[in-house]
Structure formats: structure tokens, C-alpha cells
Design a protein around this motif. Structure first.
Motif, PDB file in Angstrom:
ATOM      1  N   ARG A  69       0.851  -1.183   0.000  1.00 55.74           N
ATOM      2  CA  ARG A  69       0.000   0.000   0.000  1.00 55.74           C
ATOM      3  C   ARG A  69       0.889   1.235   0.000  1.00 55.74           C
ATOM      4  NH1 ARG A  69      -2.741  -2.843   4.436  1.00 55.74           N
ATOM      5  NH2 ARG A  69      -1.557  -1.366   5.661  1.00 55.74           N
ATOM      6  N   ILE A  70       0.539   2.162  -0.858  1.00 56.05           N
ATOM      7  CA  ILE A  70       1.249   3.432  -0.954  1.00 56.05           C
ATOM      8  C   ILE A  70       0.234   4.540  -0.732  1.00 56.05           C
ATOM      9  CG2 ILE A  70       2.576   4.980  -2.449  1.00 56.05           C
ATOM     10  CD1 ILE A  70       3.361   2.473  -4.082  1.00 56.05           C
ATOM     11  N   THR A  71       0.591   5.485   0.120  1.00 52.27           N
ATOM     12  CA  THR A  71      -0.235   6.673   0.282  1.00 52.27           C
ATOM     13  C   THR A  71       0.540   7.855  -0.266  1.00 52.27           C
ATOM     14  OG1 THR A  71      -1.292   5.795   2.264  1.00 52.27           O
ATOM     15  CG2 THR A  71      -1.437   8.173   1.921  1.00 52.27           C
ATOM     16  N   LEU A  72      -0.037   8.513  -1.254  1.00 54.63           N
ATOM     17  CA  LEU A  72       0.526   9.747  -1.790  1.00 54.63           C
ATOM     18  C   LEU A  72      -0.238  10.894  -1.146  1.00 54.63           C
ATOM     19  CD1 LEU A  72       0.673   8.816  -5.583  1.00 54.63           C
ATOM     20  CD2 LEU A  72       2.579   8.869  -3.975  1.00 54.63           C
ATOM     21  N   THR A  73       0.491  11.850  -0.593  1.00 57.26           N
ATOM     22  CA  THR A  73      -0.124  12.974   0.109  1.00 57.26           C
ATOM     23  C   THR A  73       0.234  14.275  -0.603  1.00 57.26           C
ATOM     24  OG1 THR A  73       0.091  11.758   2.177  1.00 57.26           O
ATOM     25  CG2 THR A  73      -0.355  14.119   2.345  1.00 57.26           C
ATOM     26  N   ALA A  74      -0.785  15.051  -0.906  1.00 56.19           N
ATOM     27  CA  ALA A  74      -0.588  16.316  -1.624  1.00 56.19           C
ATOM     28  C   ALA A  74       0.166  17.313  -0.757  1.00 56.19           C
ATOM     29  CB  ALA A  74      -1.944  16.901  -2.013  1.00 56.19           C
ATOM     30  N   PRO A  75       0.914  18.213  -1.390  1.00 56.38           N
ATOM     31  CA  PRO A  75       1.583  19.265  -0.616  1.00 56.38           C
ATOM     32  C   PRO A  75       0.542  20.173   0.040  1.00 56.38           C
ATOM     33  CG  PRO A  75       1.927  19.579  -2.987  1.00 56.38           C
ATOM     34  CD  PRO A  75       1.181  18.299  -2.811  1.00 56.38           C
ATOM     35  N   ALA A  97       7.726  -1.315  -3.702  1.00 55.23           N
ATOM     36  CA  ALA A  97       6.697  -0.277  -3.617  1.00 55.23           C
ATOM     37  C   ALA A  97       7.310   1.070  -3.285  1.00 55.23           C
ATOM     38  CB  ALA A  97       5.650  -0.657  -2.579  1.00 55.23           C
ATOM     39  N   ALA A  98       8.231   1.089  -2.346  1.00 56.47           N
ATOM     40  CA  ALA A  98       8.877   2.340  -1.968  1.00 56.47           C
ATOM     41  C   ALA A  98       9.636   2.936  -3.146  1.00 56.47           C
ATOM     42  CB  ALA A  98       9.816   2.124  -0.788  1.00 56.47           C
ATOM     43  N   GLY A  99      10.332   2.092  -3.883  1.00 51.84           N
ATOM     44  CA  GLY A  99      11.077   2.574  -5.045  1.00 51.84           C
ATOM     45  C   GLY A  99      10.177   3.159  -6.112  1.00 51.84           C
ATOM     46  N   LEU A 100       9.050   2.512  -6.351  1.00 46.20           N
ATOM     47  CA  LEU A 100       8.110   3.027  -7.350  1.00 46.20           C
ATOM     48  C   LEU A 100       7.500   4.350  -6.902  1.00 46.20           C
ATOM     49  CD1 LEU A 100       6.332  -0.249  -8.439  1.00 46.20           C
ATOM     50  CD2 LEU A 100       7.863   1.162  -9.812  1.00 46.20           C
ATOM     51  N   ALA A 101       7.126   4.446  -5.641  1.00 42.09           N
ATOM     52  CA  ALA A 101       6.563   5.702  -5.126  1.00 42.09           C
ATOM     53  C   ALA A 101       7.581   6.829  -5.222  1.00 42.09           C
ATOM     54  CB  ALA A 101       6.100   5.519  -3.688  1.00 42.09           C
ATOM     55  N   ARG A 102       8.812   6.546  -4.827  1.00 44.65           N
ATOM     56  CA  ARG A 102       9.868   7.561  -4.885  1.00 44.65           C
ATOM     57  C   ARG A 102      10.101   8.011  -6.324  1.00 44.65           C
ATOM     58  NH1 ARG A 102      13.891   4.618  -4.038  1.00 44.65           N
ATOM     59  NH2 ARG A 102      14.713   4.758  -6.129  1.00 44.65           N
ATOM     60  N   ARG A 103      10.228   7.043  -7.240  1.00 47.25           N
ATOM     61  CA  ARG A 103      10.467   7.395  -8.649  1.00 47.25           C
ATOM     62  C   ARG A 103       9.308   8.194  -9.226  1.00 47.25           C
ATOM     63  NH1 ARG A 103      12.370   1.835  -9.339  1.00 47.25           N
ATOM     64  NH2 ARG A 103      10.627   1.452 -10.725  1.00 47.25           N
ATOM     65  N   ALA A 104       8.075   7.814  -8.906  1.00 46.82           N
ATOM     66  CA  ALA A 104       6.922   8.547  -9.434  1.00 46.82           C
ATOM     67  C   ALA A 104       6.920   9.991  -8.945  1.00 46.82           C
ATOM     68  CB  ALA A 104       5.621   7.849  -9.037  1.00 46.82           C
ATOM     69  N   CYS A 105       7.222  10.196  -7.664  1.00 52.59           N
ATOM     70  CA  CYS A 105       7.244  11.560  -7.115  1.00 52.59           C
ATOM     71  C   CYS A 105       8.403  12.381  -7.673  1.00 52.59           C
ATOM     72  CB  CYS A 105       7.287  11.527  -5.596  1.00 52.59           C
ATOM     73  SG  CYS A 105       5.726  11.001  -4.843  1.00 52.59           S
ATOM     74  N   GLU A 106       9.524  11.743  -7.946  1.00 47.76           N
ATOM     75  CA  GLU A 106      10.693  12.453  -8.472  1.00 47.76           C
ATOM     76  C   GLU A 106      10.577  12.758  -9.958  1.00 47.76           C
ATOM     77  OE1 GLU A 106      14.072  10.506  -5.503  1.00 47.76           O
ATOM     78  OE2 GLU A 106      13.953   9.844  -7.578  1.00 47.76           O
ATOM     79  N   THR A 115       3.825   0.678   2.697  1.00 46.73           N
ATOM     80  CA  THR A 115       3.831  -0.410   3.661  1.00 46.73           C
ATOM     81  C   THR A 115       3.613  -1.723   2.928  1.00 46.73           C
ATOM     82  OG1 THR A 115       1.461  -0.202   4.066  1.00 46.73           O
ATOM     83  CG2 THR A 115       2.934   1.006   5.538  1.00 46.73           C
ATOM     84  N   GLY A 116       4.205  -2.768   3.419  1.00 41.68           N
ATOM     85  CA  GLY A 116       4.019  -4.090   2.828  1.00 41.68           C
ATOM     86  C   GLY A 116       4.750  -4.255   1.523  1.00 41.68           C
ATOM     87  N   GLY A 117       4.550  -5.419   0.929  1.00 39.62           N
ATOM     88  CA  GLY A 117       5.106  -5.743  -0.373  1.00 39.62           C
ATOM     89  C   GLY A 117       6.555  -5.904  -0.349  1.00 39.62           C
TER      90      GLY A 117
END
Length: 88
Positions: free
Chosen positions: A5-11, A64-73, A86-88
Motif C-alpha cells: 500500500r502506498i499513500t501519496l499525500t498532496a503538498p 513499492a517504496a522505489g516506485l513511489a519515490r520514482r513517481a514523485c521524483e 507499507t508491505g510488499g
């Protein structure tokens, strides 16, 4: 298959209509590679955040963390967004 699970939070200073769940899914897919072994991505939008379910066949907890980081960057629509995974 693993679910992360990934939570993306807006600025805090975000304005406008916000990011849609469908666009968030597309942005995650745009930064995946075959090495990530992603099977399925789903998302649900809520005010100020997007909850993403990432199904992968990788046992690497950093996927999951890597994908979230890359998407945000790498994705202009996610500039300034933060993520937690979390998880995965």
C-alpha cells in the motif's frame, strides 16, 4: 503475489482539482520496469491524498517504496507530493 500500500499525500499548498486516481495509476505504471515485477495497480482518491494498491510478484520489500519515490521524483503532477509505503 504481494500487496503493498502506498499513500501519496498532496503538498499543503496544493490548489486546484487535485490528482485523479486514474492519473496516479498511470504515473506509477510510467516508472515501472520489468524488474519491478508489477502485476496490477489500483488507486482510490480522497481529499489531499491517493491510496494505491500495488500488486507485485517481487518479494523485495523496497519495490513499492522505489516506485513511489520514482513517481514523485519523475512525474510533474506529483511534484511536492510525499509518499509512504507499507508491505510488499
Amino acid at each position: 503475489m504481494y500487496l503493498a500500500r502506498i499513500t501519496l499525500t498532496a503538498p499543503a499548498d496544493a490548489s486546484g482539482p487535485g490528482l485523479t486516481a486514474a492519473l496516479a495509476v498511470d504515473l506509477i505504471w510510467a516508472v515501472t520496469s520489468p524488474h519491478d515485477r508489477v502485476e496490477h495497480v489500483s488507486a482510490r482518491a480522497a481529499p489531499g491524498r491517493i491510496e494505491i494498491g500495488l500488486f507485485t510478484s517481487s518479494a523485495d520489500p523496497g519495490t513499492a517504496a522505489g516506485l513511489a519515490r520514482r513517481a514523485c521524483e519523475r512525474s510533474a503532477p506529483l511534484a511536492g507530493w510525499t509518499w509512504t509505503a507499507t508491505g510488499g
